[in-house]
Motif scaffolding. Structure first.
Motif, short mmCIF file in Angstrom:
data_model
loop_
_atom_site.label_atom_id
_atom_site.label_comp_id
_atom_site.label_asym_id
_atom_site.label_seq_id
_atom_site.Cartn_x
_atom_site.Cartn_y
_atom_site.Cartn_z
N TYR A 1 2.64 6.04 -10.99
CA TYR A 1 3.03 6.11 -9.59
C TYR A 1 4.14 5.11 -9.29
O TYR A 1 5.18 5.44 -8.71
N VAL B 1 -7.25 5.09 -14.00
CA VAL B 1 -6.68 4.67 -12.72
C VAL B 1 -5.49 3.76 -12.93
O VAL B 1 -4.47 3.85 -12.24
N ASP C 1 -2.61 6.00 -14.01
CA ASP C 1 -2.05 6.74 -12.88
C ASP C 1 -1.25 5.83 -11.96
O ASP C 1 -0.21 6.22 -11.41
N THR C 2 -1.73 4.60 -11.80
CA THR C 2 -1.02 3.65 -10.95
C THR C 2 0.33 3.28 -11.56
O THR C 2 1.35 3.21 -10.86
N LYS D 1 -0.77 -3.24 -8.51
CA LYS D 1 0.66 -3.46 -8.25
C LYS D 1 0.97 -4.94 -8.10
O LYS D 1 2.02 -5.42 -8.56
N SER E 1 -6.00 3.44 -2.47
CA SER E 1 -4.91 2.56 -2.05
C SER E 1 -5.24 1.12 -2.40
O SER E 1 -4.36 0.33 -2.75
N LYS F 1 0.82 -1.20 0.00
CA LYS F 1 0.00 0.00 0.00
C LYS F 1 0.86 1.25 0.00
O LYS F 1 1.74 1.42 0.84
N ILE G 1 -4.53 0.76 -6.23
CA ILE G 1 -3.10 0.75 -6.52
C ILE G 1 -2.46 -0.56 -6.04
O ILE G 1 -1.65 -1.17 -6.74
N SER G 2 -2.84 -1.01 -4.87
CA SER G 2 -2.27 -2.25 -4.37
C SER G 2 -2.65 -3.43 -5.25
O SER G 2 -1.83 -4.30 -5.53
#
Length: 477
Positions: free
Chosen positions: A353, A346, A349-350, A303, A296, A287, A299-300
């Motif tokens: 990031y 999204v 953006d992830t 990821k 979060s 996270k 993204i997690s």
């Protein structure tokens, strides 16, 4: 020629030679008239088929849920009210706003009495007004050409005012969009031109004068689990011990449909309990501390997938199979164009990031409206630099220092007409350069075989509007 000469064989048959010559002259005159009309109106008059009223947007639909269905019906009711315009839909990234308006767009194919035409436009974080205008104009069958922005808006307004009932959907709006500057009618100019916008920020809805706003909230625990089960297949029925682990996974997704679909697709038909436990571990440990709530979870979830796909760019021979895999996992979407794919904002953006935070040396300044070469931090560690679609950049620095740079995108920086001779001298490791969409007349002297990158097997290619492609196979020493 007299009337008698229009015929032959004593007046029994028409003079075909005369008719051929007259028809040829008439066709020439008609072409001249059409060209004059084109030039006066600034539109394209062709015999091509008219664009469809509604273009179905393909994609894997997310399972119906209580939140989505409620907002869908509220929006449909608002569309039927002539006093409501525009309509705002807001909510955090990954809650299903795009899926909702995509469903509204496709639904209009069967409810043609409500609107004669539906146009959906993806705006994104740094919108280009000309691109948005072109998209709307294409659906109207209008050619705006390369005119000044206000003149384009005038012609677009004329085209929209000819429509009886039209719906325009602006998806993924980040800041206030000046729709009047685009050529969209004001409320009192065309009551039958409806607008829907989606945004993460409710303030944008107020700035754009929406009459009503509908919030896309995270899924309930029940709907989250139903969606998760629809993606994983029957693995839990085969191995009931996976259920409590799956509940932990769904809980970490925090009601985000995108996160649930991503992880559910990853675990499809996966019966190995250790794999599920590893997903929970990664979700817990991965996270980002700067983000809270549903983002979060998104993204997690993404990821977890991306950590298993680090060699995406390296395995070029498997590129197509990876694209299919990414589509299956919901990380890439089908495009309306052949050999193109789309990416959820999204997910984009992830990826940005992760690439910028974890030592990958990725710097992304695309579509930022830059006028000058940006001041960058950690240039000595930068490996990938993207400045694409910053058309106002004109001047490049003389000799920037990027000792580790491998990829440079200057795509669609159409203001660039010259590259300094020493520009590439500080980029000895550069292997990928994209100049497509620039207005270069010549290539810099620093792009030469003598400066080709060393210690690399990568094919290096430069492409720009002047039609020059420079490439070579670089061999290991």
């Amino acid at each position: 020629m007299s009337t008698e000469e229009h015929y032959c064989l004593m007046g029994w048959c028409p003079n075909l030679s005369w008719r051929y010559r007259v028809g040829k002259r008439a066709a020439k005159i008609m072409d001249q008239k059409l060209n004059n009309v084109r030039n006066e109106l600034g539109v394209s008059l062709t015999s091509d088929a008219l664009p469809p009223d509604v273009v179905e947007i393909r994609g894997d639909p997310i399972m119906p849920n209580e939140v989505g269905q409620t907002v869908m019906e509220q929006v449909m009711k608002a569309l039927e009210d002539d006093n409501i315009r525009p309509i705002g839909i807001y909510g955090m990234g990954g809650t299903g706003k795009t899926t909702l308006v995509r469903g509204i767009n496709n639904r209009m194919q069967n409810e043609s009495t409500l609107f004669n035409k539906v146009i959906m436009v993806i705006v994104s974080q740094n919108p280009e007004l000309r691109t948005i205008q072109d998209h709307i104009a294409e659906r109207l069958g209008t050619d705006l050409k390369n005119r000044e922005i206000n003149l384009r808006a005038h012609h677009l307004l004329e085209g929209l005012n000819k429509q009886d009932r039209i719906l325009i959907i602006f998806d993924d709006v980040w800041t206030e969009l000046k729709v009047v500057q685009l050529g969209i009618p004001r409320k009192n100019e065309h009551r039958c031109c409806k607008i829907i916008l989606t945004t993460r920020n409710r303030r944008v809805c107020h700035q754009m004068g929406t009459n009503v706003q509908f919030e896309m909230q995270p899924l309930s625990e029940r709907d989250s689990w139903v969606l998760f089960e629809s993606k994983i297949g029957d693995v839990i029925s085969k191995n009931p011990k996976l259920r409590p682990i799956g509940e932990d996974i769904v809980r970490e997704c925090k009601g985000s449909p995108l996160a649930i679909v991503t992880l559910g697709s990853t675990l499809t038909e996966q019966e190995d309990q250790s794999v599920w436990q590893d997903v929970v571990r990664r979700l817990t440990c991965s996270k980002p501390t700067e983000l809270d709530g549903i983002m979060s979870g998104v993204i997690s979830a993404i990821k977890v997938f991306l950590l298993d796909e680090r060699d995406l760019l390296q395995a070029k021979v498997k590129l197509r199979s990876y694209i299919r895999s990414l589509k299956d996992y919901g990380l890439l979407l089908d495009s309306d164009y052949i050999n193109h794919v789309k990416m959820h904002d999204v997910v984009r953006d992830t990826a940005r990031y992760i690439a910028s935070k974890e030592g990958h040396g990725f710097i992304e300044k695309a579509r930022k409206g830059l006028r000058d070469w940006p001041e960058l931090e950690n240039e000595e560690h930068c490996k990938q630099l993207s400045l694409m679609q910053n058309g106002k950049i004109v001047a490049l620095p003389d000799s920037p220092k990027f000792p580790q740079l491998r990829t440079l995108f200057l795509t669609s920086c159409y203001g660039i007409e010259h590259i300094p001779d020493n520009f590439f001298l500080g980029m000895s490791t550069l292997v990928n350069l994209d100049l497509l969409g620039t207005n270069l007349e010549t290539l810099s002297q620093s792009i030469s075989i003598s400066n080709k990158p060393k210690n690399s097997k990568t094919i290096c290619t430069w492409t720009c509007y002047i039609g020059c492609v420079l490439s070579w196979d670089v061999e290991e020493p």
